[in-house]
Scaffold this active site. Structure first.
Site, PDB file in Angstrom:
ATOM      1  N   GLY A  57      -2.115  37.403  -5.698  1.00 16.09           N
ATOM      2  CA  GLY A  57      -2.890  37.167  -6.755  1.00 16.09           C
ATOM      3  C   GLY A  57      -2.403  36.936  -8.311  1.00 16.09           C
ATOM      4  N   GLU A  77       9.128  38.566  -6.528  1.00 18.05           N
ATOM      5  CA  GLU A  77       8.785  39.757  -6.157  1.00 18.05           C
ATOM      6  C   GLU A  77       8.191  39.340  -4.527  1.00 18.05           C
ATOM      7  OE1 GLU A  77       6.472  43.983  -6.517  1.00 18.05           O
ATOM      8  OE2 GLU A  77       6.146  42.442  -7.822  1.00 18.05           O
ATOM      9  N   HIS A 105       1.215  46.415 -16.001  1.00 13.63           N
ATOM     10  CA  HIS A 105       2.548  46.677 -15.427  1.00 13.63           C
ATOM     11  C   HIS A 105       3.672  46.625 -16.394  1.00 13.63           C
ATOM     12  CE1 HIS A 105       2.493  46.813 -11.149  1.00 13.63           C
ATOM     13  NE2 HIS A 105       1.652  45.891 -11.041  1.00 13.63           N
ATOM     14  N   GLU A 120       3.645  40.142 -12.198  1.00 18.37           N
ATOM     15  CA  GLU A 120       3.816  40.847 -13.591  1.00 18.37           C
ATOM     16  C   GLU A 120       5.090  40.327 -14.341  1.00 18.37           C
ATOM     17  OE1 GLU A 120       5.298  44.300 -11.052  1.00 18.37           O
ATOM     18  OE2 GLU A 120       3.849  42.569 -10.739  1.00 18.37           O
ATOM     19  N   ASN A 121       5.826  39.339 -14.153  1.00 16.61           N
ATOM     20  CA  ASN A 121       7.071  38.880 -14.566  1.00 16.61           C
ATOM     21  C   ASN A 121       7.014  39.293 -16.330  1.00 16.61           C
ATOM     22  OD1 ASN A 121       7.683  37.594 -12.131  1.00 16.61           O
ATOM     23  ND2 ASN A 121       6.091  36.145 -12.771  1.00 16.61           N
ATOM     24  N   HIS A 162      -4.464  44.352 -14.722  1.00 12.82           N
ATOM     25  CA  HIS A 162      -3.331  45.013 -13.632  1.00 12.82           C
ATOM     26  C   HIS A 162      -1.981  44.356 -14.237  1.00 12.82           C
ATOM     27  CE1 HIS A 162      -1.882  46.651  -9.828  1.00 12.82           C
ATOM     28  NE2 HIS A 162      -0.982  45.362  -9.893  1.00 12.82           N
ATOM     29  N   GLU A 163      -1.901  43.249 -14.143  1.00 16.84           N
ATOM     30  CA  GLU A 163      -0.700  42.558 -14.496  1.00 16.84           C
ATOM     31  C   GLU A 163      -0.217  42.988 -16.113  1.00 16.84           C
ATOM     32  OE1 GLU A 163       0.890  41.662 -11.849  1.00 16.84           O
ATOM     33  OE2 GLU A 163      -1.059  41.326 -10.665  1.00 16.84           O
ATOM     34  N   GLU A 207       2.644  50.279  -8.310  1.00 19.71           N
ATOM     35  CA  GLU A 207       1.465  49.864  -7.867  1.00 19.71           C
ATOM     36  C   GLU A 207       0.228  50.778  -7.842  1.00 19.71           C
ATOM     37  OE1 GLU A 207       0.962  46.772  -8.054  1.00 19.71           O
ATOM     38  OE2 GLU A 207       2.984  45.899  -7.729  1.00 19.71           O
TER      39      GLU A 207
END
Length: 884
Positions: free
Chosen positions: A284, A144, A324, A287-288, A320-321, A343
Site C-alpha cells: 500500500g 522492505e 512510522h 515509510e522510507n 500510518h506511514e 506495525e
C-alpha cells in the site's frame, strides 16, 4: 507440529507425482538463533548512474567491527540476483572475495575499513518490484523487507543502522526530479544533458528504509511548522496531470503531523517530507525516512474518481506511514520477528488518528470487521502464528493481518488496562529509552509496564501464543446480585497444541430491562481458565453487554434469546455493542439454519426477530446515517464460516442471500423511503452527507435482493444521477449482480467514462469479479483476456483475482472452477511477482474447514502448485504449510 521447524512434505496427487523432482525446502530462520552482526556500517555513500535499462551503483561502506559481535573476520554482504563488478578495500582492488550463494564474503582484519563495491542493475527487467525497478518511465525503490540487497551488497538486516549519503546522476529529460531520503544538500548540471543531486539523511536507519525516486513528477506543495518551530517543506509528487487529485493526501499529511504532536508528543525531525505516488507497487505504501513511496490508490482522490472509502483509506495510510517516523524509523526492529513492534503499534496509532478525524464508533466497527474477516481465519488456519513469530522461511509472508491488525489489538488492550494517560506515559518512556535503536517487542512491553505501572508478566503470552481465544459466558442473578461466570480457551494451532490462559480485559455493563439503562460500565480482566465476577444491584432480570468497544480480540460464546439481542440492538449505549448485538442476532440465526437446519416455522421466527431489529434501525430518527450504514450490514460469509468447524459455502451463501431477500421484501416500503430520503442529500464531505451515501447503497442492496426489477430501476437511476464515485460505484455494484439490461449499459458507460484512469478501471474489474451474477466465472475469464488487464501490475491483478478469491459464488463454485482459476493464477504469477502470488495461497489453504467435496478440490489445487518446479520461497512456504 511445528511446521516452520519441520516443514511438511507436500502431499502428492498420483496423476502429477512425477511432474517435478521434490523441491528442497528453504532454510528456516529462527528467532532463538539471533546473533548480533559481526560488523557494523556507521556510514554508507551510494553513487547512482541512472538508466531505465542500465543503472550502475557504487557503494562505499565504512565498516567497523561490532564489539557485541562474535569477532568473526568475515564480512558478509547480502545480495540477491546481483553480481559485483569490482570490489575495493581501503582503496585497493581485491580479488580474494568469494560468493556464498547470493552473498559476497570478504575477509577483513583489524577494526575498521572502507569497502567499495560496484554493481550493475537492469531496473526495467525487475518484475518483482523489489529493489530498484522501473515503473512507467520512472525509477523507484522498495526495500522492505529484503529489497536493498537487490541494489547493492550490504548487511541487509534491520539491526545495522547507517547514515546515508546519496548521489544520483542521469538524463535530465528522463529524470527531471531526483529524490532520496533526508535533505537535498546539493544539485547541478552535468554533461550531455545530464544532471545530478546529492542527498543526506542525518538519522541512522536500516537498509530497508532506503529510498530513491527519479522521473518526471510534479508536486503539490505546502509547509508545516512543528511544535518546536521547525518549518517543514511538504511535497506530494505525482505524474503530471494527477496533481489535481492530491489535495486530500496533502491535507491528511498535515493533519497527521499535528495529531501526532498532540496525542503522542512526536515531532518531525527533518526539513523536508516527500510523498511519491507510484502505479506499480506491491504494497500500500512504504515509510522510507523522509521519502514515503505510495501506491497511487492511497494518494489520488477527487469526488469523481474516489469513493468515501477511498478518502478514508488515503487518510489512514498517509497517517500510518507518517507515524512510522517514530514507531518504525527512529526506533526500528532488531530483527524481523519483531515486525509487530513497528506495525502493530503503528496500526493502532493510525486507527486512533482516523477515529479522531471522523466517527470514532464507526471506525471501531470497521476495524473489528476487518479483523474478523482477515485475521480470525488466519488464526484458525494452517498459517496461524503469534504476533511475534518464532520462525519463518520467507519474511514477506509475515506481513499478515496477525502481525498488523491483531498486533494493534494487543497493544490496544494494554491501553485499555492502563488508561489513556498512563499508556501515554508508557509510550513516552519507550521513545525516550530506545530512540535511535533497533528494539524488540519485549522492549516495548517493558516500557509500557514501567511507564504505566502495570504488571504485564502474564500479558506477554499474547505475543507468543497464536489463535483467537474463545470466552464462554453465563449470567445468574439471585436477590439482585449478578454472577458472571467466564471460561477461556485458546484453540490448538500449528506447533502450539496447548495454550496457557491469557489476561483478557472485558468492558461489561448490566442493563435494566424495564428502563433500558445500566448503572455503569466495569472493566474486568479474565486471567484464569475460569473465573466469576459479582455485581450488586443488578435488578431482577438484567441483560449483559459484554466486550463493549471490542475491548479484547476474542470470540464470545453465550446463549442469548433473540429478545435480549433485539433489546441490546435498540438500547445499548455502546455503539460497538449495539452493532455486535445485531451481528449476533443474524449470526445465531444463520449458523442454526446452516448447521442443524431449521424448519420453516423456526426460520420464519428467526427472520421476524431480525426484521424487527432491522426495521427499528431503518426508521430510527435519532440514529446518524454513518452508524445506520454499519448496523445494516450483514455478517460476511467468511465470518459465518468461522462459526462452524466445517462449513458448506454453498449453504451459507444460500441462507444469507435468502435472509437478505426476505428483509428486502419485509421492509420494502421503509427501504424505498430511506433510499428516497438520502438520495436528496447533496454531495459534500461532511459526515451527514457521507452517511447518506453509505445508507443509500445499503438500502439499494436490500431493495434489489427483494425486488430485482425495482433494484435495477433504482440502481440505474442512481448511476445516472450520481455526482460522485461513491454513488456511481454503489449503484454499479448492485447492477453488476443483476441479470438485467441496465447492467450492461452501466458497465459499458463506466469503462468509456474512465478510460485511461487506471485506479478507476481497477474498480471496473473488481466490481464484476466480486459480483453475485450467476455467470460471474465466465465474466472473470473474459476480463482476464481484456486489453486493459495486465499481469505485471499488482493493483490490476488484485482488482480481478483477489475480488474473485473473496467472492463466495466464484471461488467456491461446486465444480472447483474457482479453485483452479486461483491455482492457475499463482502458477503464472509466481515467476513474475512471487510476493503478490503468495498472497493468494491462503484462500486455498482453508480446505480443512470446508465440506469434503470442495475440500478435496482445494487440496488438489495446492498439490498441483506444490509440484511445480522452481517455485519461489514465498509461494512454497505458504503452500507447504497449507498442505502440512
Amino acid at each position: 507440529m511445528d511446521i516452520a521447524s519441520r516443514p511438511a512434505e507436500p502431499a502428492q496427487n498420483p496423476q502429477i507425482a512425477d511432474a517435478a523432482p521434490a523441491p528442497q525446502a528453504p532454510p528456516v530462520i529462527r528467532r532463538e538463533d539471533y546473533l548480533p552482526p559481526a560488523w557494523l556500517v556507521p556510514e554508507i555513500a551510494l553513487d547512482f548512474a541512472l538508466g531505465l535499462d542500465a543503472t550502475t551503483v557504487v557503494s562505499r561502506l565504512s565498516v567497523r567491527r561490532n564489539p557485541a559481535g562474535n569477532g568473526a573476520q568475515t564480512l558478509r554482504l547480502n545480495g540477491d540476483q546481483i553480481s559485483p563488478v569490482a570490489v575495493h578495500v581501503d582503496g585497493e582492488a581485491i580479488n580474494d572475495w568469494r560468493m556464498d550463494g547470493p552473498d559476497l564474503l570478504i575477509e577483513l582484519s583489524g577494526e575498521a575499513h572502507e569497502v567499495r563495491v560496484e554493481t550493475a542493475l537492469v531496473p526495467s527487467g525487475n518484475s518483482q518490484l523489489m529493489g530498484l525497478y522501473a515503473s512507467n518511465g520512472m525509477l523507484c525503490t522498495q526495500c522492505e523487507a529484503e529489497g536493498f540487497r537487490r541494489i547493492t551488497f550490504f548487511p541487509d538486516r534491520p539491526d545495522v543502522l547507517s547514515t546515508y549519503s546519496v548521489r544520483m546522476a542521469g538524463a535530465k529529460a528522463t529524470f527531471p526530479i531526483l529524490l532520496a531520503n533526508g535533505n537535498c544538500t546539493a544539485q547541478g548540471e552535468g554533461e550531455n544533458g545530464t544532471h545530478w543531486a546529492e542527498w543526506h539523511d542525518p538519522w541512522p536507519k536500516p537498509s530497508y528504509l532506503f529510498a530513491l525516486v527519479a522521473g518526471e513528477l510534479i508536486a503539490n506543495h505546502a509547509t508545516f511548522t512543528t511544535m518546536g518551530g521547525r518549518t517543514v517543506d511538504l511535497n506530494v509528487w505525482v505524474r503530471p496531470g494527477d496533481e489535481g487529485r492530491t489535495q486530500h493526501a496533502l491535507d491528511s499529511l498535515i493533519a497527521s503531523m499535528k495529531w501526532d504532536e498532540e496525542t503522542f508528543g512526536r515531532e518531525y525531525d527533518l526539513d523536508l517530507f516527500n510523498i511519491v505516488a507510484v502505479s506499480d507497487f506491491n504494497m500500500g505504501a512504504m515509510e522510507n525516512k523522509g521519502l514515503n513511496v505510495f501506491n497511487t490508490r492511497y494518494v489520488l482522490a477527487d469526488p469523481e474518481t474516489a469513493t468515501d472509502a477511498d478518502y478514508d483509506a488515503i487518510e489512514g495510510v498517509i497517517g500510518h506511514e507518517y507515524f512510522h517516523n517514530w514507531s518504525g524509523n527512529r526506533i526500528t526492529c532488531r530483527d524481523w520477528f519483531q515486525l509487530s513492534l513497528k506495525e502493530g503499534f503503528t496500526v493502532l496509532r493510525d486507527q486512533l488518528f482516523s477515529a479522531a478525524m471522523g466517527s470514532e464508533p464507526v471506525k471501531r466497527i470497521e476495524d473489528v470487521r476487518v479483523l474478523r474477516i482477515a485475521q480470525f481465519p488466519e488464526d484458525s488456519g494452517p498459517l496461524a502464528h503469534p504476533i511475534r513469530p518464532d520462525s519463518y522461511q520467507e519474511i514477506s509472508n509475515f506481513y499478515t493481518a496477525t502481525v498488523y491488525n491483531k498486533g494493534a489489538e494487543v497493544i490496544r488492550m494494554m491501553r485499555t488496562m492502563a488508561g489513556e494517560e498512563r499508556f501515554r506515559q508508557g509510550t513516552d518512556l519507550y521513545f525516550e529509552r530506545h530512540d535511535g535503536e533497533a528494539a524488540t517487542c519485549e522492549d516495548f512491553v517493558k516500557a509500557i509496564e514501567d511507564g504505566a505501572g502495570l504488571d504485564l508478566t502474564q500479558f506477554r503470552l499474547w505475543y507468543s501464543q497464536a489463535g483467537t481465544p474463545q470466552v464462554s459466558a453465563s449470567l445468574k442473578v439471585e436477590n439482585g446480585t449478578a454472577v458472571l461466570s467466564l471460561r477461556q480457551s485458546v484453540p490448538a494451532t500449528p506447533g502450539q497444541p496447548e495454550k496457557q490462559p491469557m489476561p483478557i480485559p472485558l468492558r461489561v455493563a448490566l442493563f435494566d430491562r424495564a428502563s433500558g439503562t445500566h448503572g455503569g460500565e466495569s472493566l474486568i480482566v479474565l486471567d484464569k481458565a475460569e473465573d466469576s465476577f459479582t455485581f450488586d444491584g443488578a435488578g431482577h432480570d438484567p441483560i449483559l453487554s459484554i466486550n463493549r468497544g471490542f475491548s479484547a480480540p476474542v470470540s464470545i460464546e453465550m446463549a442469548r434469546p433473540d429478545a435480549d439481542l433485539v433489546f441490546l440492538a435498540a438500547h445499548d449505549d455502546d455503539p460497538f455493542a449495539r452493532y455486535e448485538a445485531m451481528q449476533s442476532l443474524v449470526v445465531q440465526h444463520l449458523v442454526a439454519a446452516v448447521g442443524s437446519g431449521l424448519n420453516e416455522a423456526q426460520r420464519e421466527a428467526g427472520r421476524e426477530a431480525i426484521g424487527e431489529a432491522f426495521g427499528a434501525i431503518v426508521t430510527d430518527p435519532e440514529l446518524d446515517d454513518l452508524m445506520r450504514g454499519e448496523l445494516l450490514l450483514l455478517p460476511a460469509e467468511s465470518y459465518l464460516a468461522e462459526q462452524l468447524l466445517v462449513s458448506d459455502p454453498g449453504a451459507i451463501h444460500a441462507e444469507r442471500e435468502g435472509l437478505k431477500a426476505w428483509l428486502g421484501r419485509k421492509l420494502g416500503g421503509e427501504l424505498r423511503a430511506l433510499h428516497d430520503r438520502v438520495s436528496a442529500v447533496p454531495y459534500s464531505r461532511e459526515a451527514a452527507a457521507r452517511g447518506a451515501r453509505k445508507v443509500k447503497t445499503q438500502a439499494l442492496v436490500y431493495i434489489a435482493a427483494g425486488d430485482p426489477a425495482e433494484g435495477a430501476r433504482r440502481g440505474y437511476a442512481q448511476y445516472q444521477a450520481a455526482s460522485c464515485m461513491t454513488d456511481r460505484q454503489g449503484a454499479l455494484m448492485v447492477l453488476a449482480s443483476l441479470d438485467c439490461p441496465e447492467r450492461e449499459l452501466a458497465l459499458a458507460d463506466f469503462l468509456a467514462r474512465y478510460e485511461g484512469n487506471a485506479l478507476v478501471i481497477d474498480k471496473w474489474f473488481s466490481l464484476q469479479a466480486g459480483s453475485l451474477h450467476p455467470r460471474v466465472l465466465d465474466h472473470i475469464k473474459a476480463l482476464a483476456s481484456h486489453p486493459e488487464f495486465r499481469m505485471s501490475n499488482p493493483n490490476r491483478v488484485r482488482s480481478l483475482y483477489m475480488a474473485a478469491a473473496m467472492n463466495p459464488v466464484a471461488f467456491h463454485d461446486p465444480d472447483g472452477e474457482g479453485y483452479r482459476m486461483i491455482g492457475d493464477l499463482i502458477r503464472r504469477l509466481d515467476p513474475i511477482n512471487p510476493q503478490t502470488a503468495a498472497r493468494f495461497v491462503a484462500s486455498l489453504g482453508r480446505w480443512r474447514r470446508v465440506e469434503p467435496q470442495r475440500a478435496a478440490l482445494m487440496r488438489a489445487e495446492l498439490e498441483r502448485i506444490a509440484a511445480q518446479a522452481d517455485l519461489s520461497r514465498d509461494v512454497r512456504e505458504q503452500v507447504t504449510k497449507s498442505l502440512g
